[in-house]
Design a protein around this motif. Sequence first.
Motif, short mmCIF file in Angstrom:
data_model
loop_
_atom_site.label_atom_id
_atom_site.label_comp_id
_atom_site.label_asym_id
_atom_site.label_seq_id
_atom_site.Cartn_x
_atom_site.Cartn_y
_atom_site.Cartn_z
N ILE A 11 -12.43 -13.90 13.24
CA ILE A 11 -12.41 -14.65 14.86
C ILE A 11 -11.27 -14.99 15.20
CG2 ILE A 11 -13.07 -16.79 16.70
CD1 ILE A 11 -15.87 -17.14 15.22
N ILE A 12 -9.80 -15.40 14.41
CA ILE A 12 -8.73 -15.06 14.68
C ILE A 12 -7.98 -14.27 14.50
CG2 ILE A 12 -6.52 -16.34 13.90
CD1 ILE A 12 -7.72 -18.42 12.75
N HIS A 13 -8.93 -12.76 13.98
CA HIS A 13 -8.18 -11.62 13.38
C HIS A 13 -8.22 -11.01 14.40
CE1 HIS A 13 -7.55 -8.11 10.20
NE2 HIS A 13 -6.44 -8.48 11.21
N PHE A 14 -9.65 -11.10 15.36
CA PHE A 14 -10.07 -10.04 15.84
C PHE A 14 -9.08 -10.86 16.99
CE2 PHE A 14 -13.29 -10.09 19.30
CZ PHE A 14 -13.43 -8.87 20.04
N THR A 57 -6.21 -10.90 6.53
CA THR A 57 -7.46 -9.87 5.76
C THR A 57 -7.56 -10.37 4.53
OG1 THR A 57 -8.12 -7.78 6.81
CG2 THR A 57 -8.52 -7.99 5.27
N TYR A 58 -6.65 -10.64 4.00
CA TYR A 58 -6.43 -11.34 3.01
C TYR A 58 -6.75 -13.21 2.32
CZ TYR A 58 -3.44 -7.17 0.73
OH TYR A 58 -3.32 -6.17 0.89
N ILE A 59 -6.30 -13.54 3.77
CA ILE A 59 -6.75 -14.57 3.47
C ILE A 59 -8.93 -15.09 3.71
CG2 ILE A 59 -6.57 -17.00 5.28
CD1 ILE A 59 -3.63 -15.59 6.48
N GLU A 60 -8.81 -13.60 4.84
CA GLU A 60 -10.36 -14.12 5.10
C GLU A 60 -10.74 -13.60 3.32
OE1 GLU A 60 -13.25 -11.42 6.65
OE2 GLU A 60 -11.46 -10.52 7.58
N ASN A 61 -10.66 -13.27 2.88
CA ASN A 61 -11.26 -12.02 1.38
C ASN A 61 -11.31 -13.26 0.06
OD1 ASN A 61 -11.61 -9.96 1.91
ND2 ASN A 61 -9.91 -8.98 1.50
N TRP A 62 -10.12 -13.94 0.28
CA TRP A 62 -9.95 -15.26 -0.20
C TRP A 62 -11.19 -16.18 -0.28
CZ3 TRP A 62 -8.54 -20.32 0.38
CH2 TRP A 62 -8.62 -21.31 -0.84
N ILE A 85 -12.88 -4.82 13.49
CA ILE A 85 -12.05 -5.34 12.89
C ILE A 85 -11.90 -3.89 11.65
CG2 ILE A 85 -10.66 -7.19 11.41
CD1 ILE A 85 -11.82 -8.73 13.58
N TYR A 86 -12.84 -4.10 11.17
CA TYR A 86 -13.26 -3.38 9.35
C TYR A 86 -13.83 -2.37 9.87
CZ TYR A 86 -11.14 -7.37 8.20
OH TYR A 86 -10.01 -8.24 7.86
N PRO A 87 -13.73 -1.18 10.86
CA PRO A 87 -15.27 -0.26 10.64
C PRO A 87 -15.20 0.52 9.58
CG PRO A 87 -13.14 0.34 12.52
CD PRO A 87 -12.66 -0.69 11.07
N ALA A 88 -15.99 1.09 8.73
CA ALA A 88 -16.98 2.26 7.84
C ALA A 88 -16.18 3.69 7.50
CB ALA A 88 -18.11 2.12 7.57
N ASP A 89 -15.91 4.40 8.65
CA ASP A 89 -15.77 5.63 8.12
C ASP A 89 -13.90 5.34 9.18
OD1 ASP A 89 -15.92 5.02 11.11
OD2 ASP A 89 -16.91 6.62 11.40
N LEU A 90 -12.91 5.00 8.58
CA LEU A 90 -11.65 4.38 9.38
C LEU A 90 -10.82 5.13 7.82
CD1 LEU A 90 -9.37 2.89 11.06
CD2 LEU A 90 -9.29 1.23 9.50
N THR A 91 -10.50 6.26 8.81
CA THR A 91 -9.11 7.20 8.07
C THR A 91 -7.77 6.35 8.35
OG1 THR A 91 -9.88 8.76 9.54
CG2 THR A 91 -11.38 9.18 7.95
N LYS A 92 -7.33 7.44 7.56
CA LYS A 92 -5.67 7.57 7.72
C LYS A 92 -5.10 8.13 9.20
CE LYS A 92 -3.99 7.03 2.79
NZ LYS A 92 -2.65 6.58 2.41
#
Length: 124
Positions: A11-14, A57-62, A85-92
Amino acid sequence: MYQLAADLILIIHFCFIVFVVFGALLFFISKKIIYIHIPTLAWGVYAELKQVVCPLTYIENWFLKKAGLETYTHDFIQNYLFPIIYPADLTKEMQTYFGIALIIINILFYGLIVYKQRKNRNSL
């Protein structure tokens, strides 16, 4: 407990993302917001253009790992915030476009701020 912490970080990330995109508009409430928004905007542009993983992202994953979870259960956060925040098809390439869009949006916002400031000065 750890899943709740992971959800809170998400939520903070968003909120951070929303602030990076639209935070300049808060200038009309408090002029001091610019001192917070400009560095966060710079980080957002940098992260998108260089495809850097946000520390949140790292904190969330932890927290997810500590909770023994790999993904969220299907709730509000999983259904609505996670894909934003993390779209499945996100490309560079998409991230580069997002970075450029972020710059353009904020140029428009800050242009509006400058315009309003000049208009207010001229009307005095």
